[in-house]
Design a protein around this motif. Structure first.
Motif, PDB file in Angstrom:
ATOM      1  N   CYS A 104       0.844  -1.058   0.009  1.00  0.00           N
ATOM      2  CA  CYS A 104       0.197   0.039  -0.019  1.00  0.00           C
ATOM      3  C   CYS A 104       0.969   1.600  -0.096  1.00  0.00           C
ATOM      4  CB  CYS A 104      -0.898  -0.011   1.138  1.00  0.00           C
ATOM      5  SG  CYS A 104      -0.067   0.022   2.685  1.00  0.00           S
ATOM      6  N   SER A 105       0.308   2.436  -0.087  1.00  0.00           N
ATOM      7  CA  SER A 105       1.085   3.563  -0.398  1.00  0.00           C
ATOM      8  C   SER A 105       0.910   4.213   0.969  1.00  0.00           C
ATOM      9  CB  SER A 105       0.678   4.529  -1.587  1.00  0.00           C
ATOM     10  OG  SER A 105      -0.722   4.440  -1.514  1.00  0.00           O
ATOM     11  N   PRO A 106       1.893   5.052   1.341  1.00  0.00           N
ATOM     12  CA  PRO A 106       2.255   5.747   2.524  1.00  0.00           C
ATOM     13  C   PRO A 106       0.464   6.644   2.670  1.00  0.00           C
ATOM     14  CG  PRO A 106       4.055   6.047   1.652  1.00  0.00           C
ATOM     15  CD  PRO A 106       3.012   5.470   0.725  1.00  0.00           C
ATOM     16  N   PRO A 107       0.121   6.951   4.085  1.00  0.00           N
ATOM     17  CA  PRO A 107      -1.186   7.598   4.202  1.00  0.00           C
ATOM     18  C   PRO A 107      -1.251   9.138   3.359  1.00  0.00           C
ATOM     19  CG  PRO A 107      -0.094   7.503   6.198  1.00  0.00           C
ATOM     20  CD  PRO A 107       0.772   6.443   5.205  1.00  0.00           C
ATOM     21  N   GLN A 108      -2.093   9.442   3.227  1.00  0.00           N
ATOM     22  CA  GLN A 108      -2.253  10.885   2.494  1.00  0.00           C
ATOM     23  C   GLN A 108      -1.367  11.811   3.139  1.00  0.00           C
ATOM     24  OE1 GLN A 108      -6.388  11.941   2.295  1.00  0.00           O
ATOM     25  NE2 GLN A 108      -5.973  13.887   1.336  1.00  0.00           N
ATOM     26  N   TYR A 109      -0.823  12.644   2.644  1.00  0.00           N
ATOM     27  CA  TYR A 109      -0.035  13.681   3.296  1.00  0.00           C
ATOM     28  C   TYR A 109      -0.415  14.289   4.788  1.00  0.00           C
ATOM     29  CZ  TYR A 109       2.981  17.493   4.526  1.00  0.00           C
ATOM     30  OH  TYR A 109       3.853  18.460   5.152  1.00  0.00           O
ATOM     31  N   GLY A 110       0.168  14.260   5.682  1.00  0.00           N
ATOM     32  CA  GLY A 110      -0.243  14.798   6.966  1.00  0.00           C
ATOM     33  C   GLY A 110      -1.135  13.840   8.017  1.00  0.00           C
ATOM     34  N   HIS A 111      -1.458  12.526   7.345  1.00  0.00           N
ATOM     35  CA  HIS A 111      -2.011  11.825   8.055  1.00  0.00           C
ATOM     36  C   HIS A 111      -1.377  10.638   8.760  1.00  0.00           C
ATOM     37  CE1 HIS A 111      -5.540  13.625   5.628  1.00  0.00           C
ATOM     38  NE2 HIS A 111      -6.317  12.982   6.401  1.00  0.00           N
ATOM     39  N   PRO A 112      -2.048  10.223  10.051  1.00  0.00           N
ATOM     40  CA  PRO A 112      -1.172   9.460  10.666  1.00  0.00           C
ATOM     41  C   PRO A 112      -1.149   8.046  10.226  1.00  0.00           C
ATOM     42  CG  PRO A 112      -3.488   9.682  11.761  1.00  0.00           C
ATOM     43  CD  PRO A 112      -3.494  10.616  10.695  1.00  0.00           C
ATOM     44  N   PRO A 113      -0.080   7.187  10.394  1.00  0.00           N
ATOM     45  CA  PRO A 113       0.028   6.030   9.962  1.00  0.00           C
ATOM     46  C   PRO A 113      -0.842   4.738  10.710  1.00  0.00           C
ATOM     47  CG  PRO A 113       1.961   6.435  11.549  1.00  0.00           C
ATOM     48  CD  PRO A 113       0.908   7.559  11.496  1.00  0.00           C
ATOM     49  N   GLY A 177      -1.592   5.466  18.816  1.00  0.00           N
ATOM     50  CA  GLY A 177      -2.583   6.251  19.571  1.00  0.00           C
ATOM     51  C   GLY A 177      -1.754   7.551  19.681  1.00  0.00           C
ATOM     52  N   GLY A 178      -0.783   7.793  20.082  1.00  0.00           N
ATOM     53  CA  GLY A 178       0.126   8.961  20.124  1.00  0.00           C
ATOM     54  C   GLY A 178       0.066   9.612  18.815  1.00  0.00           C
ATOM     55  N   TYR A 179       0.462   9.027  17.671  1.00  0.00           N
ATOM     56  CA  TYR A 179       0.483   9.644  16.570  1.00  0.00           C
ATOM     57  C   TYR A 179      -1.029  10.224  15.794  1.00  0.00           C
ATOM     58  CZ  TYR A 179       4.834   8.192  14.464  1.00  0.00           C
ATOM     59  OH  TYR A 179       6.088   8.180  14.385  1.00  0.00           O
ATOM     60  N   TRP A 180      -1.956   9.408  16.346  1.00  0.00           N
ATOM     61  CA  TRP A 180      -3.380   9.736  16.163  1.00  0.00           C
ATOM     62  C   TRP A 180      -3.947  10.957  16.711  1.00  0.00           C
ATOM     63  CZ3 TRP A 180      -8.395   9.912  18.336  1.00  0.00           C
ATOM     64  CH2 TRP A 180      -9.399   9.901  17.584  1.00  0.00           C
ATOM     65  N   LEU A 181      -3.648  10.784  18.166  1.00  0.00           N
ATOM     66  CA  LEU A 181      -4.047  11.908  18.854  1.00  0.00           C
ATOM     67  C   LEU A 181      -3.440  13.351  18.240  1.00  0.00           C
ATOM     68  CD1 LEU A 181      -4.195  10.553  22.535  1.00  0.00           C
ATOM     69  CD2 LEU A 181      -5.685  12.148  21.132  1.00  0.00           C
ATOM     70  N   TYR A 340       4.022  12.803  11.193  1.00  0.00           N
ATOM     71  CA  TYR A 340       3.312  11.610  11.368  1.00  0.00           C
ATOM     72  C   TYR A 340       3.913  10.666  10.383  1.00  0.00           C
ATOM     73  CZ  TYR A 340       0.023  14.868  12.933  1.00  0.00           C
ATOM     74  OH  TYR A 340      -0.302  16.149  13.620  1.00  0.00           O
ATOM     75  N   ASP A 341       4.979  10.753   9.929  1.00  0.00           N
ATOM     76  CA  ASP A 341       5.799  10.167   8.937  1.00  0.00           C
ATOM     77  C   ASP A 341       6.489   8.938   9.688  1.00  0.00           C
ATOM     78  OD1 ASP A 341       7.509   8.789   7.130  1.00  0.00           O
ATOM     79  OD2 ASP A 341       8.383  10.326   6.268  1.00  0.00           O
TER      80      ASP A 341
END
Ligand SMILES: [Zn+2]
Length: 434
Positions: A104-113, A177-181, A340-341
């Protein structure tokens, strides 16, 4: 302007943050220094009895020196390894591998993994990190064998390393969870993260003795007999008649002698190493029990837990601000595209390791204070001053613990008062003074 170029505002914030951190660090060093002096002033100045003078075997000096070299190089290697992983592009190559393997490709720019990407990245990172984490472990293993302490085989050591790696994977949901928050609440999310982390810290202390420790050791109740009666009598006098007293099969790994308290609430327990039961005379075992009962009755594990909770809050507050600034400033050089990279994970760990190293003097000062309190409690409970002093002499002469470590090292990492100081404290202890 590209997203990573520094704005004057972020530079000012960066400088203010570093100054704040430097101030915090100086304050805590000063605080730890005061705690150390208070602890030293509790010791009377009279010299201990000749019978309790430690005679350090010459080989112990070399053992202690090598132990220090290994300990300090392990810390330095870890910090260097993390930095090099970022600087040499290894961190972003790992990220590319993760998304290639997950197809899969990395998440959309600036979104958490996603969680599975976090899990795979953390696993690959942990394996890579073995290249700098395992050599000091191996060196420690060699040292313990060279001086006849270790009884562990190399496959046993590899098994322990693998187990630690598996348990480490429990951090993955925390990380994701940390990335998401941070993504949802870039300014205030650290408070939510902290509040979510508090029950996890309690949970970890609660389950450690019943789920994690048994993966490494076998625990059995202290066998019935005269010793158990005497230990339980001490527990009764201390007001903890239901305390769980267990024996750990430490001798499968080492000849070192120890005992400790672990768990909180329903899982709290006092644990003797089976080496202590085999080697120590009865009065020294009871002296050791008194010390551990002190930790148990005064709830020292809860104090450590509270300190860890405060430390986690300070870390999250700082990391929430420092990491985006670091990524903005050094991201282009490291190939890390945004906060979030996944490739920025070593930067998160670098900030965490730096924080742990900086707060070490304060943590050590707290630990030394609690150890001194446990010593005093044990002496009041058992009245075994001479046996306690002989126990400490044994730690230096038999286990090669440095009785008088270098001051700076002790200030930074010393979790217990030096043995020389503990012996003097014990022999001059006045049970009527609280
Ligand atoms: Zn202790």
């Amino acid at each position: 302007m590209p997203h990573w170029r520094r704005s004057p505002d972020s530079l000012v914030t960066f400088r203010v943050l570093w100054r704040l951190l430097a101030l915090l660090f100086c304050l805590q060093v000063a605080f730890a220094g005061v705690a150390q002096e208070v602890s030293r002033s509790a010791v009377r100045t009279s010299e201990p009895d000749e019978a309790y003078t430690i005679r350090v075997p010459p080989e112990a000096i070399a053992y202690q020196r090598w132990g220090r070299v290994i300990g300090l190089s392990s810390t330095a290697l870890h910090l260097m390894g993390l930095y090099l992983l970022l600087h040499c592009g290894g961190a972003c190559r790992l990220r590319d591998t993760v998304y290639r393997w997950l197809r899969c490709s990395p998440p959309q720019y600036g979104h958490p993994p996603a969680l599975r990407a976090c899990a795979l990245y953390f696993l690959l990172y942990s394996l890579v990190a073995l290249t700098w984490r395992f050599p000091p472990t191996l060196a420690r293993f060699g040292l313990e064998h060279a001086y006849g302490f270790s009884r562990q085989s190399l496959p046993g050591l590899l098994g322990d390393t693998l187990l630690s790696l598996l348990f480490g994977m429990a951090l993955v949901p925390v990380l994701a969870g940390g990335y998401w928050l941070h993504w949802r609440l870039p300014r205030t999310g650290w408070v939510v993260a902290w509040l979510a982390l508090l029950p996890l810290l309690v949970f970890q202390s609660l389950i450690y003795p019943v789920f994690i420790a048994p993966a490494y050791h076998r625990y059995t109740p202290l066998p019935a007999g005269e010793l158990r009666e005497q230990v339980m009598e001490l527990a009764r006098r201390a007001g903890i008649p239901d305390a769980r007293i267990l024996v750990e099969d430490t001798s499968r790994r080492t000849r070192h002698v120890n005992a400790y308290v672990t768990g909180i609430g329903p899982t709290a327990r006092i644990v003797f190493n089976d080496t202590a039961l085999r080697i120590l005379p009865r009065d020294q075992l009871l002296a050791m029990t008194g010390h551990e009962i002190g930790h148990y009755v005064e709830g020292h594990l809860r104090v450590h837990l509270m300190a860890a909770a405060i430390g986690a809050g300070v870390f999250l507050w700082g990391a929430w601000r420092i990491l985006p600034l670091c990524i903005r400033r050094y991201g282009p050089r490291w190939g890390v595209q945004h906060t979030y990279d996944l490739a920025g994970l070593p930067a998160v760990l670098l900030v965490l390791s730096g924080f742990l190293l900086l707060q070490s003097p304060l943590e050590s000062a707290l630990s030394r204070t609690l150890e001194r309190r446990a010593d005093a409690y044990g002496l009041r409970l058992t009245g075994l001053r001479e046996a306690t002093a002989r126990l400490f002499v044994g730690f230096a002469e038999r286990d090669y613990t440095d009785p008088d470590p270098p001051r700076w090292l002790h200030f930074w990492f010393g979790t217990h008062p030096p043995l020389k100081e503990r012996i003097r404290f014990t022999l001059t202890f006045d049970a009527s003074v609280r």
